[in-house]
Design a protein around this motif. Structure first.
Motif, PDB file in Angstrom:
ATOM      1  N   LEU A 245      -3.183   6.533  -2.852  1.00 53.19           N
ATOM      2  CA  LEU A 245      -3.543   5.834  -1.908  1.00 53.19           C
ATOM      3  C   LEU A 245      -3.903   4.274  -3.311  1.00 53.19           C
ATOM      4  CD1 LEU A 245      -3.195   3.360   0.334  1.00 53.19           C
ATOM      5  CD2 LEU A 245      -5.579   3.788   0.443  1.00 53.19           C
TER       6      LEU A 245
ATOM      7  N   LEU B 213     -10.201  -1.287  -0.819  1.00 50.56           N
ATOM      8  CA  LEU B 213      -9.706   0.036  -0.500  1.00 50.56           C
ATOM      9  C   LEU B 213     -10.876   0.909  -0.558  1.00 50.56           C
ATOM     10  CD1 LEU B 213      -6.691   1.237  -3.418  1.00 50.56           C
ATOM     11  CD2 LEU B 213      -7.236  -0.333  -0.928  1.00 50.56           C
TER      12      LEU B 213
ATOM     13  N   GLN C 295      -7.274   9.751  -2.171  1.00 44.73           N
ATOM     14  CA  GLN C 295      -8.423   9.938  -0.741  1.00 44.73           C
ATOM     15  C   GLN C 295      -8.285  10.940  -0.388  1.00 44.73           C
ATOM     16  OE1 GLN C 295      -6.798   9.124   2.864  1.00 44.73           O
ATOM     17  NE2 GLN C 295      -5.431  10.144   1.346  1.00 44.73           N
TER      18      GLN C 295
ATOM     19  N   TYR D 259       0.653  -1.544   0.167  1.00 45.67           N
ATOM     20  CA  TYR D 259      -0.205  -0.378  -0.178  1.00 45.67           C
ATOM     21  C   TYR D 259       1.252   0.920   0.376  1.00 45.67           C
ATOM     22  CZ  TYR D 259      -3.366  -3.030   0.778  1.00 45.67           C
ATOM     23  OH  TYR D 259      -4.185  -4.612   0.832  1.00 45.67           O
TER      24      TYR D 259
ATOM     25  N   PHE E  92      -9.043   2.739   5.124  1.00 39.11           N
ATOM     26  CA  PHE E  92      -9.719   1.729   4.378  1.00 39.11           C
ATOM     27  C   PHE E  92      -9.696   0.940   4.514  1.00 39.11           C
ATOM     28  CE2 PHE E  92      -7.798   5.906   2.892  1.00 39.11           C
ATOM     29  CZ  PHE E  92      -9.257   6.640   2.403  1.00 39.11           C
TER      30      PHE E  92
ATOM     31  N   LYS F 263      -4.937  -1.457  -7.085  1.00 31.80           N
ATOM     32  CA  LYS F 263      -6.046  -0.554  -7.709  1.00 31.80           C
ATOM     33  C   LYS F 263      -5.382   0.764  -6.613  1.00 31.80           C
ATOM     34  CE  LYS F 263     -10.662   0.072  -5.865  1.00 31.80           C
ATOM     35  NZ  LYS F 263     -12.464  -0.487  -5.982  1.00 31.80           N
ATOM     36  N   ARG F 264      -6.077   1.493  -7.615  1.00 26.37           N
ATOM     37  CA  ARG F 264      -5.453   2.976  -7.101  1.00 26.37           C
ATOM     38  C   ARG F 264      -6.639   3.969  -6.942  1.00 26.37           C
ATOM     39  NH1 ARG F 264      -1.261   6.879  -6.641  1.00 26.37           N
ATOM     40  NH2 ARG F 264      -1.944   8.971  -7.874  1.00 26.37           N
TER      41      ARG F 264
ATOM     42  N   LYS G  70      -2.798   0.138  -4.030  1.00 31.62           N
ATOM     43  CA  LYS G  70      -2.713  -0.657  -3.701  1.00 31.62           C
ATOM     44  C   LYS G  70      -1.270  -1.565  -5.341  1.00 31.62           C
ATOM     45  CE  LYS G  70      -5.185  -4.968  -2.116  1.00 31.62           C
ATOM     46  NZ  LYS G  70      -6.407  -5.779  -2.189  1.00 31.62           N
TER      47      LYS G  70
END
Lengths: 382, 382
Positions: free
Chosen positions: A82, A132, A98, A74, A127, A94-95, A84
């Motif tokens: 953020l 997320l 945030q 992360y 999260f 994943k992005r 992943k």
């Protein structure tokens, strides 16, 4: 030779591991390439780069934490991103963006929650580590710094503006917040000891530091080294040291002094000062080898081409060398036999034997900064 | 339900992971199934068994260590067997019988050497971790116990017969041996602290224990607790406690007393006794939760159905429960949120939340004993 290595990296960028090729993740790591928003996947045992993962946004002041299975990183970007990252498939899983301006993050002891501390808007957001999805939003009304995990599914973080530390217990359906005022004027960074017991904040607005005993029923601020700090305002501070660089060496903590050419030695039980060691420049990181016998120190600009190694018994500098321009970070292998060093302006990660100080290998990297081995997954506060 | 779970395990025994299925190894582990010479591959995050690996010979008193990449386990069997197990392909990679009767092993800090200590013939043999080819044979003329790794590519081990500890430095072409006599009468087990600095032997033939400071230029035996030990010969000793069960809780070591219903608390700096806690039975393992706040204790036959949890601040027993018949081992998740418990005669591994003490899951296993999570790969002395 250089072009061969670069060629190999370029090829690896576009090829995921062959189908069916097994991947054990215990000796892997990621290097933050700050200029291009990319990560370099590295293999400790092979002393090699395996792949480059791109598209992570602004990584100019980034850090990351690992999932318990050492598969996902992360990544916390300065731009509020953020991301992943899956190091097995070597892709971004994943992005999200945030917040507008974030400063760091942590993962809960059970690996289910990832928390990010933000300057703008000030607070902590939590999260789901899998999806997320937002689980909890904890506004603080302040720039929020020094976010760490603590045992018992807790996060601890501190407010720059009002000098308060909050403990968020995430084990119930809603966060249960304990607020501890009186931590001092403008805490700028914090750390938690490796057993999760002691939380220490550095102060920008006054001398000394502040500690909390998280084992106490009602933790109270403990003022540490009240006569010491950044108070000597005639010394320019080129870079605030990283408190994550605190290290337990034997029975003492080693602390990079703020604005001085020295490191401080502090008794780990009662926080009294036990000594100082004069250093080459203003220390940025003072990191103990995992066995605690040696402490490796790097320095602020313009003396940031140098590393000094200090013996923790004699407190004397026993080795000094110049890896190259802009030594930004040092990461030890988990049992300490090697150290990997980011030399930003040489575009290299350099690997040294920690017993002989011999250079074992150089790896090409683009403006490397933080180095994060997967073994951090198993440590409190990393 | 039970038959369903067993069915799932049986199916997994014969199926390696699907082609192309990624395997991150950070949250995996192996359980020694002592009756059948098999290992159960477990997944911490899923709280599940993934596969059974068979054919490891006599595992009645076995242990194992992990390669740095967390892919290979080196299993030390009582029968002298040394087996290299690949948890990614879920197969035995190589197996040799290297002696007639062995007692344990260790892996060097760089992961390149695996050492085994033997009763018969007495000594230590060192193998290439990749091939299991013999690299060095170190006969000692004695039953050899307490073998551990130490920083700097060293192994440390102790002779039962003549009370000597040897340090073997493996960083050169030949082992360089340092011999330390006067460790006491019949050392039966030893440990090294997690920073690799202090080596401590338990004594069978006299009171007290003996410590070595491996940071000293010439380590000398330090006699610890000279008035305490197995000297009270009127108490039957049902089982010698495991010294690997020593734990650092806060600033103190916790030691299972020999032959007494108590654990001892010892100052970690100067080894003076700081307290005793009365326990349910003769302790076998006294293991600190990774944060050191609680110590979990199991007991010798016939009181081995019970676990007690002791608070390391108050030194009081705060929780007691009976998982079932023959609790043999406890392994914490690396950051301590769960503990996995082998209950041999229930044929179960039981998983508990360490904050609430709630039982979270049971996993079927055949006479389970030692539980070894891959995170041990990254620790000195494990």
């Amino acid at each position: 030779m250089k072009s061969l290595v670069l060629g190999a990296i370029a090829a690896l960028m576009i090829s995921p591991p062959a189908q069916g090729e097994p991947t054990a993740t215990g000796d892997l790591g990621l290097v933050i390439e700050r200029a291009n928003g990319s990560l370099l996947l590295i293999d400790q045992s092979e002393r090699a780069a395996l792949a480059r993962i791109e598209g992570l946004g602004d990584l100019s002041h980034a850090s990351l934490v690992w999932s318990p299975d050492e598969r996902f990183a992360y990544v916390f970007g300065r731009d509020g991103g953020l991301t992943k990252v899956d190091i097995v498939t070597r892709q971004i899983a994943k992005r999200i963006v945030q917040a507008g301006n974030s400063i760091g993050g942590a993962i809960s002891d059970d690996g289910r929650l990832v928390a990010v501390s933000n300057y703008e808007p000030g607070g902590v957001r939590v999260f789901d580590a899998d999806t997320l999805d937002l689980v909890a939003d904890i506004p603080t009304g302040s720039k929020t710094i020094g976010l760490v995990d603590a045992p018992g599914n807790r996060f601890v973080f501190t407010m720059w503006d009002m000098g308060e530390t909050w403990i968020a217990d995430m084990s119930g359906p809603q966060p249960a917040i304990t607020k501890i005022p009186g931590m001092g004027i403008n805490p700028y960074d914090a750390l938690i000891t490796s057993n999760g017991r002691t939380y220490i904040t550095g102060l920008f607005g006054e001398d000394g530091m502040t500690a909390l005993d998280l084992w106490a029923d009602t933790p109270e601020p403990i003022h540490v080294l009240p006569g010491y700090g950044r108070g000597q305002k005639d010394m320019p501070v080129y870079k605030m040291p990283h408190l994550e660089g605190w290290a337990l060496a034997g029975d003492e903590f080693v602390l990079p002094a703020v604005g001085h050419h020295e490191v401080l030695w502090i008794d780990a039980r009662d926080f009294h000062e036990t000594g100082r060691t004069r250093t080459h420049g203003q220390p940025v990181f003072a990191i103990a080898r995992p066995d605690g016998r040696h402490v490796w120190v790097n320095f602020a600009h313009p003396l940031n081409d140098t590393i000094q190694v200090i013996d923790s018994v004699t407190k004397a500098v026993i080795h000094q060398f110049t890896p190259g321009p802009a030594v930004l970070h040092m990461e030890f292998t988990p049992r300490g036999h090697e150290v990997w060093v980011s030399v930003r302006d040489a575009n290299k990660v350099m690997i040294y034997d920690t017993q002989t100080f011999e250079k074992l290998r150089e790896i090409d990297a683009q403006s490397p900064s933080g180095i994060f081995f997967t073994a951090r997954a198993h440590r409190i506060g990393l």
